[in-house]
Design an enzyme around this catalytic site. Structure first.
Site, PDB file in Angstrom:
ATOM      1  N   GLU A 158      -0.063   6.989  41.926  1.00  0.00           N
ATOM      2  CA  GLU A 158       0.938   7.749  41.167  1.00  0.00           C
ATOM      3  C   GLU A 158       2.212   6.950  40.892  1.00  0.00           C
ATOM      4  O   GLU A 158       3.313   7.325  41.312  1.00  0.00           O
ATOM      5  CB  GLU A 158       1.261   9.065  41.883  1.00  0.00           C
ATOM      6  CG  GLU A 158       0.084  10.000  41.901  1.00  0.00           C
ATOM      7  CD  GLU A 158       0.421  11.426  42.344  1.00  0.00           C
ATOM      8  OE1 GLU A 158       1.446  11.627  43.026  1.00  0.00           O
ATOM      9  OE2 GLU A 158      -0.343  12.338  41.994  1.00  0.00           O
ATOM     10  N   GLU A 315      -7.786  13.396  41.824  1.00  0.00           N
ATOM     11  CA  GLU A 315      -7.362  14.273  42.920  1.00  0.00           C
ATOM     12  C   GLU A 315      -7.335  15.710  42.415  1.00  0.00           C
ATOM     13  O   GLU A 315      -7.026  15.959  41.241  1.00  0.00           O
ATOM     14  CB  GLU A 315      -5.939  13.952  43.395  1.00  0.00           C
ATOM     15  CG  GLU A 315      -5.759  12.639  44.099  1.00  0.00           C
ATOM     16  CD  GLU A 315      -4.302  12.435  44.531  1.00  0.00           C
ATOM     17  OE1 GLU A 315      -3.555  13.425  44.682  1.00  0.00           O
ATOM     18  OE2 GLU A 315      -3.917  11.275  44.707  1.00  0.00           O
TER      19      GLU A 315
HETATM   20  C1  GLA Z   1      -0.331  13.458  45.050  1.00  0.00           C
HETATM   21  C2  GLA Z   1      -0.581  12.182  45.840  1.00  0.00           C
HETATM   22  C3  GLA Z   1      -1.381  12.402  47.092  1.00  0.00           C
HETATM   23  C4  GLA Z   1      -0.968  13.670  47.793  1.00  0.00           C
HETATM   24  C5  GLA Z   1      -1.083  14.833  46.838  1.00  0.00           C
HETATM   25  C6  GLA Z   1      -0.742  16.162  47.475  1.00  0.00           C
HETATM   26  O1  GLA Z   1      -1.222  13.684  44.066  1.00  0.00           O
HETATM   27  O2  GLA Z   1      -1.193  11.184  45.074  1.00  0.00           O
HETATM   28  O3  GLA Z   1      -1.195  11.277  47.937  1.00  0.00           O
HETATM   29  O4  GLA Z   1       0.337  13.552  48.242  1.00  0.00           O
HETATM   30  O5  GLA Z   1      -0.189  14.634  45.780  1.00  0.00           O
HETATM   31  O6  GLA Z   1      -0.960  17.217  46.576  1.00  0.00           O
END
Ligand code: GLA
Ligand code: ZN
Length: 675
Positions: A158, A315
């Protein structure tokens, strides 16, 4: 028809998996790790993302590397037939590095150097950070290049934020010199005679700041463009050793939907596949229709950013997250809907954050496949197993992609300029909401939709819709003109065609170079607060106008509806201009969804398109993926109430059963059929 290869060439199935941090359990690895493998396999998990925040475990002291534990993890994954999405660890750095080299720490816009902590907060320019990243990425690639578990590279995590340190200031000035050449060209482009802002040297320029310059739109825009380039450049830096040492292993970095800080269409061009993190705030009630429509928009956007290829939902939460204001449990069926919805929009993966819930720290109560109870009979784990089962039955869709004839434009640069501009509704001009409203209305009319930006090719579409295209980026007006001349239908709205790429207003009347294509002149724009409305009537039905009402004059366009209130009663609210072989609709005011659904039902019909299904009930969304195994229609009930649709004769893509006619969808039920 486009058929794409599997993301991992020796894993030709839909990928099911998630973030996995076995190093957090290193003290109990003899019991926890084997149990993880058992639970992963039972749930049909075939990929796990490892190493995402592992730097301190991989390089506990400067120059002392410990790959032993990761070797064991990689071997264990290979033995269990699970592919690794192996991360570069730059998403978070070890404390020793911050202590020894403070330059790796970010400086915020108010010029404060941050302390060690949290994550996603390194300076993108720092030569030390870059060298450390290059080193560890190279070692990872060399070590695992022939490892059977290595399936893909997950670059950092991210990417986001920005750094205002002296190193970044210097790089920004160099970037400005390359873009503008001379300081006077920059001054002119940024309209710097205003408030005596003319610079006499590039060295006087500082990034936007709340303790300095925050009101120069040219500066703000340049800084955002520069920040995007910083991430593109950093990504390229990260993957250089990976490309060299493992040329056949694809690379991606996980994106965040409409995150405003990076123009993802630029970064997306560098990714082998786009991937993103999807966290809808499911409500468990009828509002889930909107939550789902928003998730659909983001999937379409993330696919667009990746150039239309099958993408990755990298994710998603198997259960409630822990950071939303209200963290509702998923209703039964929602997890399956969330997973299959991604696939429906072209994802070849369903991945979660996270596989196993940690015992401590910030995310200990975030949803996970394996919970603290470590049981197989809990609700969430059982539903993850059900998703795994469904994905294994949907293998035939792998590599297929939507072939939509309709596109909506979402453009980061336009958003930056529009958000920064001071006029109308300053709290929120609602750009994203406007784009989503048009996207949702097209989906509710029964169409799959692409989301593209102003730099994309329009020629393959029948209908393109550009809500609030305030800024016209270079070449875009020409592409719209050619698209309409060639027979396309273009739908525009209020607040379009006001400024050029430097955020300088078009002279001679808005919408600037598109006046003749739209057949109108946009003279003024009224802003309405939440209590104020106007209205107009079209085809015998009266609709509400709100937020923005543009006062336009037809200059050839046919007036289809006019405002009914205020001093501009009688002025056009909706126009249609025939131009070349095509036409342009102009929606002068923001409206409710009712109008947009009716508009698109009309416009799509006029353009000769047929919906994926007729008479789609509210709350049901449709998409189609097309590939060498056929055309796959996904029908998703996004609400906690039963719905009925009428299907053509087809076969169920998951069960092989014949389907057709009236078909019931249970609450949150999803079906996929092959036509
Ligand atoms: C983000 C991060 C993860 C985690 C999630 C929690 O997407 O990439 O490492 O912290 O949020 O929802
Ligand atoms: Zn910096």
């Amino acid at each position: 028809m486009a058929q794409y290869p599997p993301i991992m060439k020796d894993k030709p199935v839909l990928l099911h998996g998630g973030d996995y941090n076995p190093e957090q359990w290193i003290g109990e690895k003899d019991t926890v790790w084997p149990r993880d493998m058992e639970l992963a396999k039972k749930a049909g998990i075939n990929t796990l993302s490892v190493g995402i925040f592992s730097w301190a475990m991989l390089e506990p002291e400067e120059g002392r590397f410990e790959f032993g534990w990761l070797d064991e993890v990689m071997d264990m994954l290979a033995q269990n037939g699970i592919k690794a999405v192996l991360a570069t660890p730059s998403g978070a750095r070890p404390a020793w590095m911050a202590e020894k080299y403070p330059e790796v720490l970010r400086v915020t816009e108010d010029r404060r150097r941050q302390l060690f902590g949290e994550r996603h907060n390194h300076c993108l320019t720092s030569p030390v950070y870059r060298e450390k990243v290059r080193k560890i990425n190279t070692l990872l690639a060399e070590r695992y290049k022939d490892h059977p578990a290595l399936g893909m590279w997950h670059i950092s995590n991210e990417y986001g934020g920005e750094c205002h340190c002296p190193l970044c200031q210097h790089k920004f000035r160099e970037w400005l010199k390359a873009r503008y050449g001379t300081i006077d060209r920059l001054n002119d482009a940024w309209w710097n005679t205003f408030w005596s802002h003319r610079y006499t040297s590039f060295d006087q320029i500082e990034s936007p700041s709340s303790i300095g310059e925050g009101t120069s739109h040219g500066l703000n825009l340049a800084w955002k463009r520069f920040t995007t380039q910083q991430f593109c450049d950093f990504y390229a830096w990260e993957i250089e050793p990976l490309r060299r040492i493992t040329p056949d292993v694809p690379c991606t970095t996980n994106l965040m939907g409409t995150y405003p800080g990076i123009n993802y269409f630029e970064l997306g061009r560098l990714l082998d596949r786009s991937s993103w993190d999807n966290y809808p705030a499911w409500t468990g009630d009828l509002r889930d229709a909107d939550i789902a429509a928003n998730a659909s928009f983001r999937h379409d956007l993330m696919r667009g950013v990746g150039g239309g290829k099958p993408f990755m939902m990298m994710e998603s939460s198997p259960s409630a997250v822990n950071w939303q204001p209200v963290n509702r449990l998923r209703q039964p069926g929602v997890l399956t809907l969330q997973g299959l919805q991604a696939v429906a929009h072209g994802s070849d993966t369903v991945q979660y954050f996270q596989f196993r819930k940690g015992r401590g720290s910030f995310e200990k109560f975030h949803g996970a496949v394996v919970s603290h109870d470590e049981r197989e009979d809990n609700r969430v784990y059982r539903e993850v197993c059900a998703v795994g089962e469904k994905l294994s039955r949907l293998c035939a869709v792998l590599g297929s992609a939507p072939e939509n004839k309709v596109a909506v434009i979402y453009d980061w640069e336009n958003r930056w300029a529009l958000d920064d501009a001071r006029f109308g509704l300053n709290e929120d001009k609602g750009y994203e909401l406007a784009v989503r409203a048009h996207h949702a209305a097209l989906m509710r009319a029964g169409y799959g939709v692409d989301v593209i930006d102003q730099t994309c090719d329009l020629s393959g579409y029948r209908i393109v819709c550009g809500p609030m295209t305030y800024m016209l980026r270079p070449g875009f007006a020409e592409r719209v003109r050619a698209f309409v001349e060639g027979g396309g239908t273009y739908v525009s709205t209020y607040c379009s065609g006001w400024v050029d790429e430097e955020d300088l207003c078009f002279m001679g009347g808005f919408p600037g170079p598109l006046r003749d294509v739209f057949g109108l002149w946009d003279e003024e724009t009224d802003a309405l607060d939440a209590t104020q409305h106007n209205r107009f009537t079209w085809n015998g039905k009266t609709y509400e106008a709100k937020d923005f009402c543009a006062l336009v004059h037809s200059q050839g366009a046919q007036v289809l509806a006019t405002y009914e209130e205020r001093f501009y009663a009688g002025a056009p609210a909706l126009t249609r201009n025939a131009f070349g072989k095509g036409c342009c609709y102009y929606v002068a005011a923001r409206t409710g969804e009712d109008f947009l659904i009716d508009l698109y039902a009309h416009v799509t019909k006029e353009a000769g398109l047929t919906p994926l299904l007729d008479d789609v009930p509210y709350g049901v969304l449709l998409t189609e993926r097309v590939g060498e195994n056929g055309r796959f229609l996904f029908v998703m009930n996004t609400v906690p109430e039963a719905r009925t649709v009428v299907l053509p004769a087809c076969t169920d893509a998951m069960t092989g059963e014949a389907r057709g006619g009236e078909t019931a969808l249970p609450p949150y039920g999803v079906i996929a059929v092959r036509r």
